[in-house]
Motif scaffolding. Structure first.
Motif, PDB file in Angstrom:
ATOM      1  N   ARG A 182      29.003  11.881  38.757  1.00 41.16           N
ATOM      2  CA  ARG A 182      29.435  13.287  38.688  1.00 41.16           C
ATOM      3  C   ARG A 182      30.730  13.412  37.880  1.00 41.16           C
ATOM      4  NH1 ARG A 182      27.447  16.529  42.733  1.00 41.16           N
ATOM      5  NH2 ARG A 182      28.208  18.200  41.389  1.00 41.16           N
ATOM      6  N   PHE A 194      33.125   4.966  39.647  1.00 43.77           N
ATOM      7  CA  PHE A 194      33.968   6.139  39.907  1.00 43.77           C
ATOM      8  C   PHE A 194      34.795   6.518  38.680  1.00 43.77           C
ATOM      9  CE2 PHE A 194      32.918   4.672  44.091  1.00 43.77           C
ATOM     10  CZ  PHE A 194      32.948   5.785  44.919  1.00 43.77           C
ATOM     11  N   ARG A 221      38.992  14.195  39.029  1.00 43.47           N
ATOM     12  CA  ARG A 221      40.214  14.247  39.840  1.00 43.47           C
ATOM     13  C   ARG A 221      41.434  13.884  38.995  1.00 43.47           C
ATOM     14  NH1 ARG A 221      36.618  10.657  43.721  1.00 43.47           N
ATOM     15  NH2 ARG A 221      35.638  12.273  45.029  1.00 43.47           N
ATOM     16  N   HIS A 239      34.209  -1.064  41.414  1.00 40.82           N
ATOM     17  CA  HIS A 239      35.220  -0.295  42.140  1.00 40.82           C
ATOM     18  C   HIS A 239      36.028  -1.175  43.091  1.00 40.82           C
ATOM     19  CE1 HIS A 239      37.068   3.440  43.286  1.00 40.82           C
ATOM     20  NE2 HIS A 239      36.735   3.299  44.559  1.00 40.82           N
ATOM     21  N   HIS A 248      36.168  10.307  39.480  1.00 45.42           N
ATOM     22  CA  HIS A 248      35.120  11.277  39.850  1.00 45.42           C
ATOM     23  C   HIS A 248      34.135  10.590  40.783  1.00 45.42           C
ATOM     24  CE1 HIS A 248      32.327   9.104  37.258  1.00 45.42           C
ATOM     25  NE2 HIS A 248      33.205   9.196  36.259  1.00 45.42           N
ATOM     26  N   PRO A 249      33.348  11.343  41.548  1.00 44.57           N
ATOM     27  CA  PRO A 249      32.291  10.705  42.337  1.00 44.57           C
ATOM     28  C   PRO A 249      31.283  10.037  41.403  1.00 44.57           C
ATOM     29  CG  PRO A 249      32.686  12.966  43.066  1.00 44.57           C
ATOM     30  CD  PRO A 249      33.420  12.794  41.765  1.00 44.57           C
ATOM     31  N   PRO A 250      30.638   8.960  41.837  1.00 43.02           N
ATOM     32  CA  PRO A 250      29.659   8.283  40.969  1.00 43.02           C
ATOM     33  C   PRO A 250      28.587   9.244  40.464  1.00 43.02           C
ATOM     34  CG  PRO A 250      30.148   6.923  42.869  1.00 43.02           C
ATOM     35  CD  PRO A 250      30.822   8.241  43.110  1.00 43.02           C
ATOM     36  N   SER A 278      41.653   3.274  45.430  1.00 44.91           N
ATOM     37  CA  SER A 278      40.685   4.359  45.600  1.00 44.91           C
ATOM     38  C   SER A 278      41.331   5.561  46.290  1.00 44.91           C
ATOM     39  CB  SER A 278      39.471   3.828  46.366  1.00 44.91           C
ATOM     40  OG  SER A 278      38.402   4.731  46.281  1.00 44.91           O
ATOM     41  N   PRO A 296      39.660   6.740  41.820  1.00 47.30           N
ATOM     42  CA  PRO A 296      38.322   7.339  41.763  1.00 47.30           C
ATOM     43  C   PRO A 296      38.339   8.623  40.937  1.00 47.30           C
ATOM     44  CG  PRO A 296      39.336   7.841  43.866  1.00 47.30           C
ATOM     45  CD  PRO A 296      40.328   6.985  43.109  1.00 47.30           C
ATOM     46  N   ARG A 349      33.172  16.438  38.049  1.00 49.69           N
ATOM     47  CA  ARG A 349      34.056  16.667  39.203  1.00 49.69           C
ATOM     48  C   ARG A 349      35.284  15.761  39.083  1.00 49.69           C
ATOM     49  NH1 ARG A 349      30.775  16.393  44.698  1.00 49.69           N
ATOM     50  NH2 ARG A 349      32.910  16.748  45.438  1.00 49.69           N
TER      51      ARG A 349
END
Length: 211
Positions: free
Chosen positions: A131, A157, A136, A180, A127-129, A101, A125, A134
């Motif tokens: 989202r 994620f 990465r 996760h 992206h945020p859950p 993570s 991760p 967003r």
């Protein structure tokens, strides 16, 4: 097993080394933002890989060593990691960096400057859950090193199917189950021990190919 403290700009980090008797490489693994080195995947790798010639260094970030419960900003995490990686790289064996993570993100961001030869990203991760916009992915794609991603099928994620096309230097292992934390539902066709064995095998095989 040995422990060692390392002074960093973010405070004292701690290395717990699980040494191989005839080491071919060192794999340094950092923890996530919500847990420590006792995570099931990190513990499984530390228990199994030394027998394959890979020493495993589990690294506790300074905020965890200090007893704080909330992870700091990414730049502080990076500052707490780079000196540790440098210390391990100085041992003279090929160094691979990674983590789960948030630890995987740190390894991707700093791998090229740490003297490592590869990155192991567990439960990256993406992206945020909830989202996905967003993403990465830039951190992962920009690691600058051969990179292994190990991702659970039910990771909120970012599941394996959500990842962008990876370059030839990167490899994605899509696990058949697992959230996760690589936790397996009770009625899954693949059991918890079996999933951890898959992770250990995939990481061990890849590390030995890289070195």
């Amino acid at each position: 097993m040995t422990t060692e403290s390392v002074t960093t700009p973010a405070g004292e980090a701690r290395i717990t080394l699980h040494p191989a008797s005839a080491p071919r490489a060192v794999l340094a693994l950092g923890h996530g933002a919500g847990g420590g080195i006792e995570a099931r995947d990190l513990a499984a790798l530390a228990a199994a890989l030394p027998a394959r010639g890979v020493s495993v260094a589990l690294v506790e970030q300074p905020w965890r060593v200090a007893g704080r419960k909330v992870a700091p900003a990414p730049k502080t995490l990076d500052a707490g990691w780079v000196p540790v990686a440098g210390r391990l790289a100085g041992a003279g064996l090929p160094l691979l960096v990674g983590g789960r993570s948030a630890g995987a993100r740190v390894a991707c961001r700093t791998g090229a400057q740490s003297g490592a030869v590869g990155v192991v990203a567990l439960a990256f991760p993406l992206h945020p859950p909830g989202r996905p916009e967003r993403s990465r992915a830039e951190e992962l794609l920009g690691s600058g090193l051969p990179t292994l991603v190990v991702q659970g099928a039910a990771d909120p994620f970012g599941g394996p199917a959500e990842f962008p096309e990876l370059p030839d230097s990167h490899e994605l292992v899509a696990l058949p189950v697992g959230n996760h934390g690589f936790e397996v539902p009770k009625r899954a066709a693949v059991g918890q021990r079996e999933l951890l064995d898959l992770i250990v095998s995939a990481v061990g095989d890849w590390v030995l190919r890289v070195v």
